[in-house]
Design a protein around this motif. Sequence first.
Motif, PDB file in Angstrom:
ATOM      1  N   LEU A  32     -32.367 -16.359  45.347  1.00  0.00           N
ATOM      2  CA  LEU A  32     -31.374 -17.188  44.656  1.00  0.00           C
ATOM      3  C   LEU A  32     -31.696 -17.279  43.168  1.00  0.00           C
ATOM      4  O   LEU A  32     -30.786 -17.211  42.322  1.00  0.00           O
ATOM      5  N   ALA A  33     -32.986 -17.385  42.839  1.00  0.00           N
ATOM      6  CA  ALA A  33     -33.375 -17.425  41.418  1.00  0.00           C
ATOM      7  C   ALA A  33     -32.942 -16.140  40.720  1.00  0.00           C
ATOM      8  O   ALA A  33     -32.428 -16.165  39.600  1.00  0.00           O
ATOM      9  N   ARG A  34     -33.127 -15.009  41.405  1.00  0.00           N
ATOM     10  CA  ARG A  34     -32.701 -13.728  40.825  1.00  0.00           C
ATOM     11  C   ARG A  34     -31.187 -13.680  40.648  1.00  0.00           C
ATOM     12  O   ARG A  34     -30.677 -13.185  39.644  1.00  0.00           O
ATOM     13  N   ALA A  35     -30.469 -14.203  41.644  1.00  0.00           N
ATOM     14  CA  ALA A  35     -29.004 -14.228  41.569  1.00  0.00           C
ATOM     15  C   ALA A  35     -28.534 -15.109  40.413  1.00  0.00           C
ATOM     16  O   ALA A  35     -27.574 -14.763  39.711  1.00  0.00           O
ATOM     17  N   VAL A  36     -29.222 -16.224  40.221  1.00  0.00           N
ATOM     18  CA  VAL A  36     -28.852 -17.126  39.123  1.00  0.00           C
ATOM     19  C   VAL A  36     -29.084 -16.422  37.787  1.00  0.00           C
ATOM     20  O   VAL A  36     -28.248 -16.455  36.887  1.00  0.00           O
ATOM     21  N   ARG A  37     -30.217 -15.716  37.707  1.00  0.00           N
ATOM     22  CA  ARG A  37     -30.533 -15.013  36.460  1.00  0.00           C
ATOM     23  C   ARG A  37     -29.479 -13.930  36.182  1.00  0.00           C
ATOM     24  O   ARG A  37     -29.074 -13.723  35.040  1.00  0.00           O
ATOM     25  N   ALA A  38     -29.047 -13.255  37.249  1.00  0.00           N
ATOM     26  CA  ALA A  38     -28.087 -12.164  37.081  1.00  0.00           C
ATOM     27  C   ALA A  38     -26.659 -12.667  36.886  1.00  0.00           C
ATOM     28  O   ALA A  38     -25.783 -11.907  36.478  1.00  0.00           O
TER      29      ALA A  38
END
Lengths: 291, 329
Positions: A32-38
Amino acid sequence: MMTRMSFGGDEHIFVELDEEMSLDACFRALSLARAVRASGIKGITEVCPANASFLVRFDPDVIAPDDLRAELVSLDQATERAEPLLNTRIIEVPVFYNDPWTRETLMRFRERHQAPDMTDLEYAAQINNYASVDALIAAHAASPWFVSMVGFVAGLPWLYQMVERAKQIEVPKYLRPRTDTPRLTVGHGGCLGCMYSVRGAGGYQMFGITPMPIYDPAQSISYLRDFMILFNPGDIVRFRPIGREEYDAIAAEVAAGRFVPRISPVVFSLDAFHADPAASNAKLVGALNGH
Amino acid sequence: MAIEVIKPGLATSVQDLGRPGYYHLGIPESGGMDRYALRAANLLVGNAEGDAVLEATFQGPELRFTRDALIAVTGAELPPLVDGAARPTWTSFAVRAGEVLGFGFLKQGARAYIAAAGGIDVPAVLGSRSTYALGALGGFAGRKLEAGDVLPLGAIGNTVQEGRAVPEALRPLLPSPVILRVLPGLYDFRTTEAARDGFFADAWKVAAEADRIGYRFRGGRKLEFVPRRQPFGAGSDPSNIVDSCYPYGSIQVPAGSEPIILHRDAVSGGGYFMIGTVISADMDLIGQMQPNMPTRFAPVDMPQALAARRDAAERLAALRRSLEYNQKL
């Protein structure tokens, strides 16, 4: 698991995937952190993954806090359905277990320890029901570890042992933290391992030391020239036990600028891990040997 | 072309507005603890607001200048002395080559910002000249100043007159007790309601352990926790959580006894529950607090936090207008 969000002042929102630690919670937090960053949501300035949660820093002059929360809720729902696969890498870390430097340090802080008559390794072996220190070390090095978080101080990785919960090594932290820990100590506290990137205070039990630097603010070490920190959340670590001779040899290689850590790209599947942890781990470690 | 450090003071370091962007790897933003004062010092000498300055804590350094320089000292009331002669704070003044800038005793506040025209020209690391001492990163050799250090000064971009001053109304005052506004949240549900009320009702004092990483407080009642079976991986103390990331300004209370507010050199994460977070508008204030200073924590909601943020932005805009106006004279 139920995602919980809470504002940390007017510039942070804290997102917790689970109250307890598990590879699933860590994986969800990282994904989810990666998705937020992307996502490119305007106003987000930093995304910091942690063990079972992550922190988003934002500029409330650009995005209203409630709007950001709504965006995160919909991303959470979207990523819940995604296949749990992680493109990452496995890094081999040579460890000199039961080394003279951590031993000298732990002897200086015996009055802060639960078992002043034992070393940290002897204590950890006993309370985890291992017959000997060597058996504990073998278990520590047998399975790979998941970098669940990088932080506390610059470049320090937290590591989650990739085995069934019943097999995880668990130890309490020191009763009172030490004021000193050798740089590159491999430690353990609760169910988590760590590597001390810098010398300093610490409360984790000390198991050994690696000759391989993981943080270099001067960026003079060959493999830290591009960036001063080796680890990223989501990296997978394999510990390889070494003796004094190899420790000295690697330290000399590092000093001469010739040492290159063994690193291989891997795809980690959470489903495959749950179906058969041993087989999944064997495949990950095999990648280090070109398999 | 430089500043020679004769005496470093207690804890003096090079700081600018910090290096955001690496907290996810454990590198905090660092930078001046009182950013408003840092900006004011730079504006007074014609620098860009974010140029590197010296942050002196509790005690001033002694510095010899090897070139003429325009100087301003803001933040704490730490009286500047040029070759022993008094100079005002919040006002630019000239120092000639060979003269020594020293300081009298601290009268108010905790951190003074010493700007020199051209800025302290140490190399930028990850986009900032700020010192992060725990990681031996940035600033001068990654550490606080020591006697014998020689600091380079940058080229002067914008020549301004000496005697520019920040109007009295735009120099922040430190009230007593200091009231720090807090947005409750994060893990505040771990304490009982009575304990939360007590936290905000009690009189606290800054403890001796107060530095760039965090400020510790003493004097209030110990927090009671809601009983629970601790989650796997959290640790056995009721104040433990599964290690998480700590927001800047977050207030952790290890074992429920002494609150710690994390500041610009924050440790990025750990395993202690947090009761809430100091709002952005009050972070500068913490940088000016001395040990033993009486403190209260006041709960606010998000609209109040954002209103305070707007007020702080307006105060900064007024500072900029006032110094631009001075410049045109």
